[in-house]
Write a protein that holds these residues in place. Structure first.
Motif, PDB file in Angstrom:
ATOM      1  N   LEU A   1       0.831  -1.210   0.000  1.00  0.00           N
ATOM      2  CA  LEU A   1       0.000   0.000   0.000  1.00  0.00           C
ATOM      3  C   LEU A   1       0.861   1.252   0.000  1.00  0.00           C
ATOM      4  N   PHE A   2       1.964   1.228   0.753  1.00  0.00           N
ATOM      5  CA  PHE A   2       2.867   2.372   0.803  1.00  0.00           C
ATOM      6  C   PHE A   2       3.481   2.645  -0.570  1.00  0.00           C
ATOM      7  N   VAL A   3       3.927   1.566  -1.232  1.00  0.00           N
ATOM      8  CA  VAL A   3       4.529   1.700  -2.569  1.00  0.00           C
ATOM      9  C   VAL A   3       3.515   2.247  -3.560  1.00  0.00           C
ATOM     10  N   LEU A   4       2.279   1.758  -3.511  1.00  0.00           N
ATOM     11  CA  LEU A   4       1.244   2.231  -4.436  1.00  0.00           C
ATOM     12  C   LEU A   4       0.892   3.685  -4.194  1.00  0.00           C
ATOM     13  N   ALA A   5       1.090   4.151  -2.969  1.00  0.00           N
ATOM     14  CA  ALA A   5       0.746   5.533  -2.637  1.00  0.00           C
ATOM     15  C   ALA A   5       1.793   6.522  -3.120  1.00  0.00           C
ATOM     16  N   ILE A   6       3.007   6.043  -3.444  1.00  0.00           N
ATOM     17  CA  ILE A   6       4.066   6.935  -3.917  1.00  0.00           C
ATOM     18  C   ILE A   6       3.738   7.384  -5.341  1.00  0.00           C
ATOM     19  N   PRO A   7       3.774   8.688  -5.624  1.00  0.00           N
ATOM     20  CA  PRO A   7       3.479   9.170  -6.975  1.00  0.00           C
ATOM     21  C   PRO A   7       4.461   8.599  -7.992  1.00  0.00           C
ATOM     22  N   VAL A   8       3.928   8.173  -9.127  1.00  0.00           N
ATOM     23  CA  VAL A   8       4.769   7.644 -10.194  1.00  0.00           C
ATOM     24  C   VAL A   8       5.249   8.799 -11.054  1.00  0.00           C
ATOM     25  N   LEU A   9       6.574   8.860 -11.250  1.00  0.00           N
ATOM     26  CA  LEU A   9       7.113   9.918 -12.096  1.00  0.00           C
ATOM     27  C   LEU A   9       6.703   9.660 -13.542  1.00  0.00           C
ATOM     28  N   THR A  10       6.163  10.667 -14.164  1.00  0.00           N
ATOM     29  CA  THR A  10       5.736  10.513 -15.560  1.00  0.00           C
ATOM     30  C   THR A  10       6.304  11.640 -16.400  1.00  0.00           C
ATOM     31  N   TYR A  11       6.667  11.331 -17.608  1.00  0.00           N
ATOM     32  CA  TYR A  11       7.225  12.317 -18.526  1.00  0.00           C
ATOM     33  C   TYR A  11       6.261  12.579 -19.680  1.00  0.00           C
ATOM     34  N   THR A  12       5.061  12.066 -19.548  1.00  0.00           N
ATOM     35  CA  THR A  12       4.056  12.245 -20.594  1.00  0.00           C
ATOM     36  C   THR A  12       3.138  13.400 -20.240  1.00  0.00           C
TER      37      THR A  12
ATOM     38  N   VAL B   1      -2.053  16.869 -28.756  1.00  0.00           N
ATOM     39  CA  VAL B   1      -0.824  16.091 -28.930  1.00  0.00           C
ATOM     40  C   VAL B   1      -0.385  15.584 -27.562  1.00  0.00           C
ATOM     41  N   THR B   2      -0.090  14.295 -27.482  1.00  0.00           N
ATOM     42  CA  THR B   2       0.457  13.703 -26.260  1.00  0.00           C
ATOM     43  C   THR B   2       1.932  13.420 -26.499  1.00  0.00           C
ATOM     44  N   ILE B   3       2.777  13.964 -25.637  1.00  0.00           N
ATOM     45  CA  ILE B   3       4.222  13.845 -25.815  1.00  0.00           C
ATOM     46  C   ILE B   3       4.831  13.126 -24.616  1.00  0.00           C
ATOM     47  N   ASP B   4       5.590  12.090 -24.913  1.00  0.00           N
ATOM     48  CA  ASP B   4       6.346  11.348 -23.902  1.00  0.00           C
ATOM     49  C   ASP B   4       7.813  11.680 -24.117  1.00  0.00           C
ATOM     50  N   ASP B   5       8.380  12.525 -23.263  1.00  0.00           N
ATOM     51  CA  ASP B   5       9.758  12.971 -23.465  1.00  0.00           C
ATOM     52  C   ASP B   5      10.788  11.875 -23.197  1.00  0.00           C
TER      53      ASP B   5
ATOM     54  N   ASN C   1      10.273   8.766 -24.316  1.00  0.00           N
ATOM     55  CA  ASN C   1      10.228   7.948 -25.531  1.00  0.00           C
ATOM     56  C   ASN C   1       9.353   8.677 -26.553  1.00  0.00           C
ATOM     57  N   ILE C   2       9.996   9.474 -27.390  1.00  0.00           N
ATOM     58  CA  ILE C   2       9.265  10.341 -28.322  1.00  0.00           C
ATOM     59  C   ILE C   2       8.441   9.537 -29.330  1.00  0.00           C
ATOM     60  N   THR C   3       8.770   8.257 -29.531  1.00  0.00           N
ATOM     61  CA  THR C   3       7.991   7.454 -30.481  1.00  0.00           C
ATOM     62  C   THR C   3       6.607   7.109 -29.931  1.00  0.00           C
TER      63      THR C   3
END
Length: 196
Positions: free
Chosen positions: A11-22, A57-61, A63-65
Motif C-alpha cells: 500500500l505504501f509503494v502504491l501511494a508513492i506518486p509515479v514519475l511521468t514524462y508524458t 498532442v500527447t508527448i512522452d519525453d 520515448n518520443i515514439t
C-alpha cells in the motif's frame, strides 16, 4: 503481525506518486497554421490555408515514439484569398463541406528519423476518404514558459498527397493538353502547443 507487513508495504509503494514524462498539449489555433500549395494551369502555384482547426498532442519525453496526434480541421474554413475559388472548393466538386465538414489526421506510428526529426504515420481523412500518409516533423521543441505562465512547445510538419486519392477528382483539360488543377498537393504545418 508479520502477515500485515507485506500488505502495508504494498500500500505504501502504491501511494508513492509515479514519475511521468508524458503530457497532453492543446493546439493553439491562433499560433498554428495549415497551408497547402497546388499547381494551377501548369504554369504557377496557388496557395491556401484553413482558418479553423483544433488538435491534441500527447508527448512522452522519455520515448518520443510514443507521440500521439489528433487534428481536426474545419473544411469550410479553406481560404485562398479568392472568394469565388473558395466557394468552388467548398462545393461538391472538391471538399463538399456540407457532407464532409471535417478533415482529420490521427497518428498511428512514430519513427525517430534524426535528432529533433520524426516521421509520423497516420490516417488522413478528407472528403470522407481515409488514407495512410507519412508526415515529416521537425520538433517538438523543448517547452518554454510564456509571459502569462503557460508552457508551450512547437513543431513544423510537411507532407505531400495526391488529391485524387481522396476523391477530389474535378478537373478540366486545357487546349494545350494540361490540366486546370494539379494532382499533387504540398502541405505545410506550423503548430504551437499549450500544456493542458
Amino acid at each position: 503481525m508479520k502477515r500485515y507487513i507485506v500488505p502495508m508495504i504494498a500500500l505504501f509503494v502504491l501511494a508513492i506518486p509515479v514519475l511521468t514524462y508524458t503530457a497532453t498539449w492543446q493546439m493553439d489555433p491562433d499560433h498554428s497554421s495549415f497551408q497547402f500549395k497546388i499547381r494551377h494551369l501548369t504554369v504557377s502555384n496557388v496557395k491556401g490555408d484553413f482558418n479553423k482547426s483544433r488538435g491534441v498532442v500527447t508527448i512522452d519525453d522519455q520515448n518520443i515514439t510514443n507521440l500521439k496526434v489528433e487534428v481536426f480541421i474545419d473544411a469550410a474554413s479553406v481560404n485562398t484569398g479568392h472568394a469565388q475559388r473558395d466557394q468552388h472548393l467548398r462545393g461538391p466538386d472538391f471538399f463538399d463541406v456540407t457532407k464532409y465538414p471535417t478533415i482529420t489526421f490521427v497518428s498511428k506510428k512514430v519513427i525517430k528519423a534524426d535528432t529533433d526529426r520524426l516521421k509520423v504515420v497516420g490516417d488522413l481523412t478528407i472528403h470522407g476518404v481515409t488514407r495512410e500518409i507519412t508526415v515529416d516533423v521537425e520538433g517538438p521543441t523543448p517547452e518554454v514558459k510564456d509571459p502569462w505562465g503557460n508552457f508551450r512547445r512547437g513543431a513544423t510538419a510537411t507532407t505531400k498527397i495526391n488529391r485524387r486519392d481522396f476523391g477530389l477528382t474535378w478537373n478540366k483539360v486545357l487546349d494545350t493538353g494540361g490540366l486546370v488543377v494539379g494532382d499533387e498537393v504540398n502541405i505545410y504545418v506550423e503548430v504551437e502547443l499549450i500544456k493542458k
